[in-house]
Design an enzyme around this catalytic site. Structure first.
Site, short mmCIF file in Angstrom:
data_model
loop_
_atom_site.label_atom_id
_atom_site.label_comp_id
_atom_site.label_asym_id
_atom_site.label_seq_id
_atom_site.Cartn_x
_atom_site.Cartn_y
_atom_site.Cartn_z
CE1 TYR A 250 -26.82 -52.73 -2.60
CE2 TYR A 250 -24.60 -51.93 -2.21
CZ TYR A 250 -25.75 -52.50 -1.74
OH TYR A 250 -25.84 -52.86 -0.42
CB CYS A 251 -30.25 -51.24 -4.94
SG CYS A 251 -31.94 -50.93 -4.38
CG LEU A 252 -32.56 -46.83 -8.90
CD1 LEU A 252 -33.64 -47.42 -9.79
CD2 LEU A 252 -33.07 -45.58 -8.20
CG PHE B 145 -24.02 -55.71 -5.67
CD1 PHE B 145 -23.47 -56.82 -6.30
CD2 PHE B 145 -23.15 -54.78 -5.10
CE1 PHE B 145 -22.10 -56.99 -6.38
CE2 PHE B 145 -21.78 -54.95 -5.17
CZ PHE B 145 -21.24 -56.05 -5.81
#
Length: 600
Positions: free
Chosen positions: A333-335, A361
């Protein structure tokens, strides 16, 4: 007689004298403590007078604007013509006519939701006057030619910050809802608002830390982050949680979820009704989630390579020990997705095949067009930030939270100023905002590497430019099946930037675009009936071309992902109980790392 009746006077209740006395006494006492504490924190500070490096950008913009006065005059003429029309329309309204508005706010703008902004001629004039002025200022600033793209982005961003701050909804005398509340309560709303302001200054130790929700209503592990499970492994950087099954059989391949360490993992496990983790367990996955530590100065030298080794690699080893399975499906997710992509390239260089499929994500790997976060990434700001981190060993959690809140200032800053300080109301209990306020720190070495090598220099996209754990990273070597989910209104990871990964990874790719933003578009359970998503089997180089050919489908993208993950392997095995394998449970989920609060 009827015509002799006098109009009723507007009811204005006088404030309770005892409340006024008590409040002002508290103001004096608390105010003195706040100022003293703030001055202590500033003692010895060598902070730059312009840490955001705004002055240079605006100076350049102003000089270029003055070099072309004709364009400025043209904009002024248009502005005054619109303003004259507004004056005329207001006069016509006072005479009983109903002229069309000269300008209207955007449909999603909730600052002017009170009916008085349209029904009362004075407040309608104030509203439209502000909107015309805001449009004029932003048009003038946006029309300057020859400005460096980064400087232009910074000027545009901070101009909007100024325009948002000047909204009449943010001031007592120009907000009809606040005036009405003040009349009804005899000004007690303002006294309560002053008390709220002092409390927020105390929370921030002299800096304003706006309370966005009633945090007394939430307890991690009690009414949020409550999906049953056990911590089965931990190290300096993370705890690994294995969740208890709810089905008799589960997919043979476990699921590893890697959240961003910029925030806490329980965004994916807020409440049972919107928990992606709980839903994935119900779909027959053996779910493992990394819960990152909230670092302090002891972890200042932890770098991106440590997050690879102690995050993903240690998790893979622990999962194999717990389940006997070497291969997993992974979500980033993201980072956490940026870390997953980097690790997949590292694994490809070492022919490590333990991750069989990858889901991303809202993940950026190409940072060339990083959206509005790029406003905060230039040499001057990075140098200032690194100096601060070197002193403490980490980036303060509130600094990161403030940056993200500025991206949506009207929703995440000014709406609470009005609600808490002007209306004197308590913030509404909202699990998402509780999570948003539960900030985390960043280790100095890791965060400096991430901002410089990825955001500023965009090295991750360059084959071999980044070396981690003895291998040069090349994202083009990623061959595993990949599922990319992005969101159309994302201010943090713009979808057209995340889409670029479809032209980089070398394996089969499915790209899906969800409605809404960075959080709401992802945390969208099927039962909610919210937010559509778009699918397109083709992956042309241009994201706009992809969107033109995409099909919009109603509801959540979660079932689409589940169908895709089942296509990667459907073999089932008996359900796995946390702790029944080769690892002993350490403690109950959600563990202790997630409970650590950043008290900056």
């Amino acid at each position: 007689m009827e015509h002799d009746k006098k109009p009723e006077a507007t009811h204005f209740r006088l404030p309770d004298p005892a409340l006024v006395t008590r409040t002002m006494s508290e103001v004096a006492e608390r105010g003195q403590r706040i100022v003293t504490d703030f001055l202590k924190r500033q003692a010895g500070s060598e902070a730059s007078p312009d840490p955001l490096n705004i002055g240079g950008a605006f100076l350049d913009m102003t000089s270029r604007l003055m070099a072309n006065p004709a364009r400025l005059v043209q904009a002024q003429i248009g502005f005054w013509q619109d303003y004259l029309t507004l004056w005329q329309n207001t006069a016509r309204r006072m005479l009983g006519e109903t002229p069309d508005p000269v300008i209207a706010e955007a449909p999603h703008d909730r600052r002017f939701k009170d009916d008085a902004w349209r029904e009362n001629e004075v407040f309608d004039f104030i509203r439209q006057s502000y909107l015309l002025s805001a449009r004029y200022v932003q048009t003038v600033v946006g029309s300057v030619e020859g400005l460096d793209p980064k400087a232009a982005q910074k000027v545009d961003f901070y101009t909007r910050q100024f325009v948002d701050a000047m909204s009449p909804s943010n001031f007592l005398l120009t907000n009809p809802e606040v005036l009405r509340r003040t009349a009804e309560t005899g000004g007690e709303n303002l006294l309560k608002g002053l008390s709220h302001l002092l409390a927020d200054l105390e929370r921030g130790k002299g800096r304003l830390r706006i309370r966005m929700t009633d945090d007394s209503k939430f307890r991690v592990g009690e009414n949020i982050a409550v999906t049953p499970g056990k911590v089965v492994h931990q190290n300096d950087l993370m705890q690994l949680i294995q969740y208890a099954p709810t089905t008799d059989t589960v997919l043979k391949r476990p699921l590893l979820i890697l959240p961003p360490w910029i925030n806490k993992f329980y965004i994916l496990d807020l409440r049972p009704r919107n928990s992606f983790i709980r839903w994935a367990v119900e779909q027959g996955h053996t779910v493992f989630v990394v819960s990152w530590v909230n670092p302090d100065a002891r972890l200042a030298e932890k770098g991106f390579d440590d997050y690879m080794q102690e995050g993903i690699y240690d998790a893979l080893s622990a999962i194999e020990q717990a389940t006997g399975e070497r291969e997993v499906n992974a979500i980033g997710y993201c980072l956490g997705g940026t870390l997953l992509a980097t690790t997949l390239a590292h694994m490809a260089a070492r022919r490590d095949t333990r991750i069989s499929s990858a889901t991303f994500f809202v993940t950026m790997t190409d940072f060339e067009e990083a959206g509005e976060l790029g406003v905060f990434i230039d040499e001057e700001q990075l140098h200032c930030l690194e100096e601060q981190m070197q002193k403490r060993g980490y980036l303060e959690g509130r600094e990161m939270a403030t940056t993200f809140n500025m991206l949506r200032a009207n929703d995440l800053i000014w709406s609470f100023v009005v609600n808490n300080y002007l209306l004197g109301q308590e913030p509404f209990p909202f699990d998402l905002l509780y999570w948003n306020d539960d900030s985390t720190r960043m280790p100095a070495r890791m965060h400096s590497f991430y901002l410089r090598r990825m955001y500023q220099q965009n090295d991750l996209i360059k084959p071999g430019a980044v070396e981690l754990l003895g291998e040069r990273i090349d994202l083009r070597r990623i061959k595993v099946p990949c599922y990319l989910i992005s969101t159309r209104e994302d201010h943090i990871a713009p979808w057209k930037s995340t889409y670029r990964a479809t032209q980089i990874y070398g394996g089969p790719i499915r790209f899906v675009l969800a409605a809404s933003g960075h959080i709401a578009g992802i945390v969208n359970p099927p039962e909610s009936g919210k937010y559509s998503h778009w699918v397109n089997e083709q992956l042309p180089p241009d994201p706009e071309e992809w969107f033109r050919g995409a099909t919009e489908l109603a509801g959540s993208w979660w079932p689409d992902w589940q169908r895709w993950i089942l296509a990667q392997g459907r073999e089932m095995v008996p359900a796995r109980i946390p702790g029944s394998g080769g690892v002993a449970p350490i403690e109950d989920a959600p563990g202790s790392y997630v409970r650590a609060v950043a008290t900056d």
